[in-house]
Design a protein around this motif. Structure first.
Motif, PDB file in Angstrom:
ATOM      1  N   SER A  53      16.929 -60.860  10.628  1.00 57.15           N
ATOM      2  CA  SER A  53      17.655 -61.123  11.874  1.00 57.15           C
ATOM      3  C   SER A  53      18.119 -59.794  12.458  1.00 57.15           C
ATOM      4  O   SER A  53      18.543 -58.901  11.732  1.00 57.15           O
ATOM      5  CB  SER A  53      18.858 -62.041  11.623  1.00 57.15           C
ATOM      6  OG  SER A  53      19.847 -61.366  10.888  1.00 57.15           O
ATOM      7  N   LEU A  54      17.991 -59.689  13.751  1.00 56.36           N
ATOM      8  CA  LEU A  54      18.449 -58.496  14.458  1.00 56.36           C
ATOM      9  C   LEU A  54      19.467 -58.919  15.500  1.00 56.36           C
ATOM     10  O   LEU A  54      19.184 -59.781  16.330  1.00 56.36           O
ATOM     11  CB  LEU A  54      17.287 -57.780  15.144  1.00 56.36           C
ATOM     12  CG  LEU A  54      16.203 -57.233  14.241  1.00 56.36           C
ATOM     13  CD1 LEU A  54      15.047 -56.692  15.079  1.00 56.36           C
ATOM     14  CD2 LEU A  54      16.752 -56.135  13.348  1.00 56.36           C
ATOM     15  N   LYS A  55      20.638 -58.317  15.440  1.00 60.68           N
ATOM     16  CA  LYS A  55      21.673 -58.568  16.441  1.00 60.68           C
ATOM     17  C   LYS A  55      21.846 -57.269  17.210  1.00 60.68           C
ATOM     18  O   LYS A  55      22.232 -56.261  16.646  1.00 60.68           O
ATOM     19  CB  LYS A  55      22.977 -58.983  15.774  1.00 60.68           C
ATOM     20  CG  LYS A  55      22.870 -60.275  15.003  1.00 60.68           C
ATOM     21  CD  LYS A  55      24.144 -60.591  14.273  1.00 60.68           C
ATOM     22  CE  LYS A  55      23.948 -61.829  13.423  1.00 60.68           C
ATOM     23  NZ  LYS A  55      25.090 -62.086  12.557  1.00 60.68           N
ATOM     24  N   ILE A  56      21.527 -57.303  18.472  1.00 65.04           N
ATOM     25  CA  ILE A  56      21.603 -56.109  19.306  1.00 65.04           C
ATOM     26  C   ILE A  56      22.836 -56.204  20.190  1.00 65.04           C
ATOM     27  O   ILE A  56      23.062 -57.210  20.843  1.00 65.04           O
ATOM     28  CB  ILE A  56      20.347 -55.969  20.187  1.00 65.04           C
ATOM     29  CG1 ILE A  56      19.095 -56.134  19.356  1.00 65.04           C
ATOM     30  CG2 ILE A  56      20.403 -54.703  20.996  1.00 65.04           C
ATOM     31  CD1 ILE A  56      18.439 -54.935  18.849  1.00 65.04           C
ATOM     32  N   TYR A  63      21.269 -46.034  23.938  1.00 65.20           N
ATOM     33  CA  TYR A  63      20.589 -46.713  22.845  1.00 65.20           C
ATOM     34  C   TYR A  63      21.469 -47.864  22.363  1.00 65.20           C
ATOM     35  O   TYR A  63      22.612 -47.645  21.972  1.00 65.20           O
ATOM     36  CB  TYR A  63      20.338 -45.744  21.682  1.00 65.20           C
ATOM     37  CG  TYR A  63      19.545 -44.543  22.103  1.00 65.20           C
ATOM     38  CD1 TYR A  63      18.180 -44.637  22.297  1.00 65.20           C
ATOM     39  CD2 TYR A  63      20.179 -43.324  22.339  1.00 65.20           C
ATOM     40  CE1 TYR A  63      17.446 -43.547  22.706  1.00 65.20           C
ATOM     41  CE2 TYR A  63      19.450 -42.221  22.740  1.00 65.20           C
ATOM     42  CZ  TYR A  63      18.089 -42.335  22.926  1.00 65.20           C
ATOM     43  OH  TYR A  63      17.361 -41.263  23.329  1.00 65.20           O
ATOM     44  N   PRO A  64      20.941 -49.088  22.370  1.00 63.41           N
ATOM     45  CA  PRO A  64      21.771 -50.220  21.928  1.00 63.41           C
ATOM     46  C   PRO A  64      22.077 -50.129  20.430  1.00 63.41           C
ATOM     47  O   PRO A  64      21.232 -49.677  19.653  1.00 63.41           O
ATOM     48  CB  PRO A  64      20.906 -51.434  22.229  1.00 63.41           C
ATOM     49  CG  PRO A  64      19.523 -50.930  22.363  1.00 63.41           C
ATOM     50  CD  PRO A  64      19.608 -49.487  22.758  1.00 63.41           C
ATOM     51  N   LEU A  65      23.274 -50.481  20.088  1.00 65.21           N
ATOM     52  CA  LEU A  65      23.663 -50.532  18.690  1.00 65.21           C
ATOM     53  C   LEU A  65      23.346 -51.927  18.179  1.00 65.21           C
ATOM     54  O   LEU A  65      23.422 -52.907  18.915  1.00 65.21           O
ATOM     55  CB  LEU A  65      25.155 -50.248  18.540  1.00 65.21           C
ATOM     56  CG  LEU A  65      25.610 -48.880  19.048  1.00 65.21           C
ATOM     57  CD1 LEU A  65      27.115 -48.766  18.943  1.00 65.21           C
ATOM     58  CD2 LEU A  65      24.942 -47.769  18.266  1.00 65.21           C
ATOM     59  N   GLY A  66      23.020 -52.030  16.924  1.00 64.89           N
ATOM     60  CA  GLY A  66      22.658 -53.337  16.394  1.00 64.89           C
ATOM     61  C   GLY A  66      22.985 -53.484  14.932  1.00 64.89           C
ATOM     62  O   GLY A  66      23.489 -52.573  14.276  1.00 64.89           O
ATOM     63  N   GLN A  67      22.675 -54.652  14.434  1.00 59.51           N
ATOM     64  CA  GLN A  67      22.928 -54.987  13.044  1.00 59.51           C
ATOM     65  C   GLN A  67      21.714 -55.752  12.531  1.00 59.51           C
ATOM     66  O   GLN A  67      21.211 -56.636  13.210  1.00 59.51           O
ATOM     67  CB  GLN A  67      24.184 -55.849  12.962  1.00 59.51           C
ATOM     68  CG  GLN A  67      24.558 -56.289  11.588  1.00 59.51           C
ATOM     69  CD  GLN A  67      25.807 -57.179  11.630  1.00 59.51           C
ATOM     70  OE1 GLN A  67      26.292 -57.544  12.691  1.00 59.51           O
ATOM     71  NE2 GLN A  67      26.310 -57.510  10.471  1.00 59.51           N
ATOM     72  N   ARG A  68      21.248 -55.404  11.340  1.00 60.60           N
ATOM     73  CA  ARG A  68      20.087 -56.058  10.763  1.00 60.60           C
ATOM     74  C   ARG A  68      20.518 -56.846   9.527  1.00 60.60           C
ATOM     75  O   ARG A  68      21.353 -56.392   8.751  1.00 60.60           O
ATOM     76  CB  ARG A  68      19.046 -55.023  10.354  1.00 60.60           C
ATOM     77  CG  ARG A  68      17.783 -55.624   9.771  1.00 60.60           C
ATOM     78  CD  ARG A  68      16.810 -54.550   9.332  1.00 60.60           C
ATOM     79  NE  ARG A  68      17.232 -53.844   8.151  1.00 60.60           N
ATOM     80  CZ  ARG A  68      16.926 -54.215   6.895  1.00 60.60           C
ATOM     81  NH1 ARG A  68      16.210 -55.295   6.684  1.00 60.60           N
ATOM     82  NH2 ARG A  68      17.348 -53.519   5.877  1.00 60.60           N
TER      83      ARG A  68
END
Length: 128
Positions: A53-56, A63-68
């Motif tokens: 899952s990727l949460k952008i 540059y968008p920060l995200g969480q994997r």
């Protein structure tokens, strides 16, 4: 939607929709590979599904920060038309969790050989 509420996506995953660590996913992958080999020797085809899952988050930066995150890998076993089974490893119990479409409820099995036997028996029943 009223102020203060957030939209949530419906659950689309099967047995366990908890995220797991990379090392845990690797352990689960190895455990599923044992079952996959046992099935392969008997001529049953299967494949492993890895879900990430990727949460952008967009906060205005270039540059968008995200969480994997990762979910437990799933072994998918196909058979006669309409028959399908999935196997995952329980993150807490370490047991194999077997789900057979149109079959009994979720089954907990400890040994990979018993998982393969269960799937082969259910698959043969699915042909009749």
């Amino acid at each position: 939607m009223t102020s203060g509420q957030t939209a949530t996506e419906p659950h689309t995953r099967g047995h366990e929709d908890e995220e797991v660590t990379d090392s845990m996913a690797e352990k689960h992958d190895k455990a599923l590979a044992v079952v996959q080999r046992l099935l392969s020797v008997r001529g049953v085809r299967s494949y492993v599904v890895h879900t990430i899952s990727l949460k952008i988050f967009g906060d205005g930066r270039p540059y968008p920060l995200g969480q994997r995150g990762r979910f437990a890998p799933e072994l998918v076993v196909a058979g006669p038309p309409g028959w399908r089974a999935t196997v995952i490893v329980g993150s807490r119990s370490g047991c194999y969790l077997v789900s057979i479409r149109n079959g009994p409820d979720l089954q907990t099995v400890r040994e990979p050989q018993r998982v393969a036997d269960l799937l082969l028996t259910a698959r043969l029943r699915g042909r009749s």
